[in-house]
Design an enzyme around this catalytic site. Structure first.
Site, PDB file in Angstrom:
ATOM      1  N   ASN A  82     -24.078  -6.379  -8.671  1.00  0.00           N
ATOM      2  CA  ASN A  82     -24.440  -5.350  -7.690  1.00  0.00           C
ATOM      3  C   ASN A  82     -25.710  -4.614  -8.093  1.00  0.00           C
ATOM      4  OD1 ASN A  82     -22.509  -5.937  -5.847  1.00  0.00           O
ATOM      5  ND2 ASN A  82     -21.238  -4.141  -6.190  1.00  0.00           N
TER       6      ASN A  82
ATOM      7  N   GLY B 212     -36.170  -1.289   3.972  1.00  0.00           N
ATOM      8  CA  GLY B 212     -35.454  -0.534   5.002  1.00  0.00           C
ATOM      9  C   GLY B 212     -35.272   0.907   4.608  1.00  0.00           C
TER      10      GLY B 212
ATOM     11  N   CYS C  78     -20.192   0.277  -2.244  1.00  0.00           N
ATOM     12  CA  CYS C  78     -20.282  -0.465  -3.510  1.00  0.00           C
ATOM     13  C   CYS C  78     -21.592  -0.273  -4.271  1.00  0.00           C
ATOM     14  CB  CYS C  78     -20.065  -1.943  -3.234  1.00  0.00           C
ATOM     15  SG  CYS C  78     -18.546  -2.237  -2.344  1.00  0.00           S
TER      16      CYS C  78
ATOM     17  N   LEU D 218     -34.352  -9.103   0.250  1.00  0.00           N
ATOM     18  CA  LEU D 218     -35.746  -8.686   0.127  1.00  0.00           C
ATOM     19  C   LEU D 218     -36.185  -7.959   1.389  1.00  0.00           C
ATOM     20  CD1 LEU D 218     -37.463 -11.775  -1.573  1.00  0.00           C
ATOM     21  CD2 LEU D 218     -36.868  -9.598  -2.626  1.00  0.00           C
TER      22      LEU D 218
ATOM     23  N   PHE E 109     -16.715 -10.450  -4.880  1.00  0.00           N
ATOM     24  CA  PHE E 109     -18.134 -10.402  -4.474  1.00  0.00           C
ATOM     25  C   PHE E 109     -18.294 -10.429  -2.962  1.00  0.00           C
ATOM     26  CE2 PHE E 109     -17.936 -12.423  -8.686  1.00  0.00           C
ATOM     27  CZ  PHE E 109     -18.649 -11.484  -9.407  1.00  0.00           C
TER      28      PHE E 109
ATOM     29  N   ASP F  25       0.861  -1.183   0.000  1.00  0.00           N
ATOM     30  CA  ASP F  25       0.000   0.000   0.000  1.00  0.00           C
ATOM     31  C   ASP F  25       0.897   1.231   0.000  1.00  0.00           C
ATOM     32  OD1 ASP F  25      -3.273   0.182   0.946  1.00  0.00           O
ATOM     33  OD2 ASP F  25      -2.084   2.030   0.968  1.00  0.00           O
TER      34      ASP F  25
ATOM     35  N   ARG G  95     -19.382   4.940   4.556  1.00  0.00           N
ATOM     36  CA  ARG G  95     -19.454   5.462   3.192  1.00  0.00           C
ATOM     37  C   ARG G  95     -20.864   5.270   2.627  1.00  0.00           C
ATOM     38  NH1 ARG G  95     -14.384   2.465   0.695  1.00  0.00           N
ATOM     39  NH2 ARG G  95     -14.993   0.976   2.294  1.00  0.00           N
TER      40      ARG G  95
ATOM     41  N   LYS H 275     -19.570  -8.095 -12.619  1.00  0.00           N
ATOM     42  CA  LYS H 275     -19.467  -7.407 -11.322  1.00  0.00           C
ATOM     43  C   LYS H 275     -20.550  -6.334 -11.181  1.00  0.00           C
ATOM     44  CE  LYS H 275     -18.061  -5.665  -7.548  1.00  0.00           C
ATOM     45  NZ  LYS H 275     -18.165  -6.317  -6.271  1.00  0.00           N
TER      46      LYS H 275
HETATM   47  C1  UGA Z   1     -22.045  -5.496  -1.728  1.00  0.00           C
HETATM   48  C2  UGA Z   1     -22.386  -6.845  -2.369  1.00  0.00           C
HETATM   49  O1  UGA Z   1     -23.368  -7.500  -1.582  1.00  0.00           O
HETATM   50  C3  UGA Z   1     -21.128  -7.732  -2.467  1.00  0.00           C
HETATM   51  O2  UGA Z   1     -21.438  -8.938  -3.131  1.00  0.00           O
HETATM   52  C4  UGA Z   1     -20.060  -6.971  -3.262  1.00  0.00           C
HETATM   53  O3  UGA Z   1     -18.851  -7.698  -3.328  1.00  0.00           O
HETATM   54  C5  UGA Z   1     -19.781  -5.647  -2.574  1.00  0.00           C
HETATM   55  O4  UGA Z   1     -20.996  -4.885  -2.484  1.00  0.00           O
HETATM   56  C6  UGA Z   1     -18.764  -4.911  -3.405  1.00  0.00           C
HETATM   57  O5  UGA Z   1     -19.050  -4.576  -4.549  1.00  0.00           O
HETATM   58  O6  UGA Z   1     -17.605  -4.786  -2.957  1.00  0.00           O
HETATM   59  P1  UGA Z   1     -21.615  -4.667   0.788  1.00  0.00           P
HETATM   60  O7  UGA Z   1     -21.431  -3.294   0.221  1.00  0.00           O
HETATM   61  O8  UGA Z   1     -20.664  -5.173   1.805  1.00  0.00           O
HETATM   62  O9  UGA Z   1     -21.610  -5.762  -0.393  1.00  0.00           O
HETATM   63  O10 UGA Z   1     -23.062  -4.674   1.442  1.00  0.00           O
HETATM   64  P2  UGA Z   1     -24.436  -5.496   1.256  1.00  0.00           P
HETATM   65  O11 UGA Z   1     -24.478  -6.597   2.222  1.00  0.00           O
HETATM   66  O12 UGA Z   1     -24.666  -5.819  -0.154  1.00  0.00           O
HETATM   67  O13 UGA Z   1     -25.476  -4.380   1.706  1.00  0.00           O
HETATM   68  C7  UGA Z   1     -25.598  -3.172   0.954  1.00  0.00           C
HETATM   69  C8  UGA Z   1     -26.711  -2.307   1.492  1.00  0.00           C
HETATM   70  O14 UGA Z   1     -27.971  -2.876   1.188  1.00  0.00           O
HETATM   71  C9  UGA Z   1     -26.701  -2.106   3.008  1.00  0.00           C
HETATM   72  O15 UGA Z   1     -26.938  -0.745   3.289  1.00  0.00           O
HETATM   73  C10 UGA Z   1     -27.838  -2.970   3.510  1.00  0.00           C
HETATM   74  O16 UGA Z   1     -28.415  -2.502   4.695  1.00  0.00           O
HETATM   75  C11 UGA Z   1     -28.807  -2.859   2.335  1.00  0.00           C
HETATM   76  N1  UGA Z   1     -29.754  -4.000   2.233  1.00  0.00           N
HETATM   77  C12 UGA Z   1     -29.304  -5.254   1.994  1.00  0.00           C
HETATM   78  C13 UGA Z   1     -31.122  -3.752   2.348  1.00  0.00           C
HETATM   79  O17 UGA Z   1     -31.557  -2.598   2.565  1.00  0.00           O
HETATM   80  N2  UGA Z   1     -31.989  -4.810   2.229  1.00  0.00           N
HETATM   81  C14 UGA Z   1     -31.563  -6.066   1.990  1.00  0.00           C
HETATM   82  O18 UGA Z   1     -32.418  -6.977   1.876  1.00  0.00           O
HETATM   83  C15 UGA Z   1     -30.188  -6.296   1.884  1.00  0.00           C
END
Ligand code: UGA
Length: 444
Positions: A221, A266, A273, A263, A152, A30, A340, A217
């Site tokens: 998302n 919220g 991401c 699903l 992912f 880094d 973020r 990718k």
């Molecule tokens: C997301 C993807 O899920 C990963 O597969 C991907 O690798 C990553 O982005 C990336 O591109 O690096 P992440 O950002 O860690 O992962 O978070 P998620 O678990 O996807 O949640 C994203 C947002 O969606 C959160 O704010 C969560 O609260 C919201 N969410 C998730 C909902 O409002 N409802 C749901 O049913 C699921």
């Protein structure tokens, strides 16, 4: 194998630690000397369950080291992963300067055949640009391959996702992608060796072209984002039509064609991401003259979603001026301290604009929140600490510790027993029976 991983953020560090854990010799690189110093001392610069232990173990067992020296790291490695930031900015769809700097270093320092594997999320066509950069900057004609290996993993589950992914997508340069699923070739064999923990567990390694890998990718998302905006829009319909989105989605998710995950209605999706990648896809679509209307709606719904909470609050307190609002949870989701694009920030900004007194508590992300808001907010020592004389409680992140609180104690502490449940964690009937004013998302 000997591996260098450039970028020690969530993706890079998880990759470095995970690959070391399965036996490879890894150097994390880094440009941030303070971060490298902290990692050399076994300290993870962010919150991620399990990371600290695995980092320490792999350093002690001498499979993992950290450095700011790009040249040495590249020269002693067979494989170079690029997992540096590729942020989106107003000026450019994606700022590729850090990615292309790693490509330049690779070109300058590589002295034998090596593989450059890109993990940073980059617009379609970037792998070709990486290959062009390497070719242009090379002083000798050292052979190389550019591979696209999108990541992912989810924050909060990063290591679990590294060891038990659903799939590994590998974009190969033209020629090697053809027949790669049938006919083993050298690059494909190397990738199998690299990810042997996955291959041996029967998890598919999906070989495709560089461009397909890059699109997969964004498509993944964007699809996840679409599911969330779909339920958030449906939630609004449920509220007006006398339904409960939780029960409605329960009735849907057992259909394997719909799927059980993503699903939950919220306050909208946040994080580093989903919002960024959706934005990049929309802007790339514009450049390609493809309007991507569905994606645009997904974004519009999500942009408005956090403010639902304010609307619900204002039903009881039309004027929020001087009202004490307690907030439980500020990270964009549980098990991370990442803020973020956290929807909580939009909500808190709006509350401050409306002159509410905002008191917050989060089990892990409070320190980071304080760095942003400073003295404009009050910060609790624990969840109950901020409830005294509160006019409302907003639940914004579904941390486990908020799932079964002492409602009697909450009721005694609050001035107005109003709970706006931004994550539909609580049982409306139970709370109403305890004389709370309860408002969830999509629950009439
Ligand atoms: C997301 C993807 O899920 C990963 O597969 C991907 O690798 C990553 O982005 C990336 O591109 O690096 P992440 O950002 O860690 O992962 O978070 P998620 O678990 O996807 O949640 C994203 C947002 O969606 C959160 O704010 C969560 O609260 C919201 N969410 C998730 C909902 O409002 N409802 C749901 O049913 C699921």
């Amino acid at each position: 194998m000997r591996i260098a991983v450039f970028g020690c953020g969530y993706v890079g560090l998880t990759t470095a630690v995970g690959l070391a854990e399965i036996g490879h010799q890894v150097t994390g690189v880094d440009t941030d000397a303070a971060k490298i110093h902290s990692l050399q001392n076994g300290k993870v610069p962010f919150y991620e369950p399990g990371m600290q232990e695995l980092l320490a173990r792999n350093i002690t067992e001498k499979r993992l080291q950290f450095s700011t020296n790009a040249r040495l790291a590249i020269q002693k490695s067979d494989v170079v992963f690029c997992a540096v930031a590729a942020p989106s900015s107003r000026k450019s769809i994606t700022d590729l300067s850090a990615v292309l700097k790693v490509a330049s270093d690779f070109a300058l320092y590589s002295d034998s055949e090596k593989i450059f594997i890109n993990k940073s999320t980059v617009p379609v066509g970037t792998s070709d640009e990486i290959a062009r950069t390497i070719r242009t900057k090379q002083t000798k004609r050292t052979p190389f391959f550019v591979v696209s290996n999108p990541e992912f993993l989810r924050e909060g589950h990063a290591l679990k996702d590294f060891f038990h992914p659903d799939r590994i997508v590998i974009g190969l340069p033209e020629g090697s992608a053809a027949n790669a699923n049938k006919e083993p070739n050298r690059l494909k064999l190397t990738m199998r060796r690299l990810f042997r923990h996955v291959a041996k567990n029967g998890i598919p390694l999906l070989f495709t072209s560089l461009r397909n890998a890059e699109i997969i990718k964004y498509a993944s998302n964007a699809f996840l984002a679409t599911k969330i905006s779909f339920v958030n829009e449906l939630a609004q319909f449920c509220e007006k039509a006398g339904g409960d989105i939780k029960e409605v989605t329960n009735g849907m998710r057992h259909d394997p064609r719909i799927g059980i995950h993503f699903l939950d209605a919220g306050i909208g999706f946040g994080g580093s991401c989903l919002p960024k990648d959706l934005g990049v896809l929309l802007r790339t679509g514009k450049t390609a003259r493809v309007p991507l209307r569905l994606m645009k709606s997904v974004k519009d719904i999500n942009d408005a979603q956090p403010f639902q909470v304010i609307e619900k609050l204002r039903k009881k307190h039309p004027r929020l001026n001087g009202k004490k609002v307690a907030v439980w949870g500020v990270s964009f989701k549980p098990d991370t301290d990442d803020l973020r694009d956290a929807p909580s920030r939009l909500i808190v900004d709006k509350l401050l604009k409306l002159k509410a007194r905002v008191h917050v508590f989060d089990p892990v992300a409070l320190g980071n929140f304080k760095k942003i808001y400073g003295a404009r907010l009050e910060y609790g020592k624990d969840a109950y600490d901020i409830l005294k004389d509160a006019d409302a409680l907003l639940l914004l992140t579904e941390w486990n510790e908020f799932s079964s609180p002492d409602f009697k104690r909450i009721k005694k502490l609050m001035r107005t027993p109003l709970i706006v449940d931004g994550r539909n964690v609580y049982d409306p009937a139970e709370l109403r029976a305890q004389k709370f004013i309860y408002s969830g998302i999509g629950r009439s």
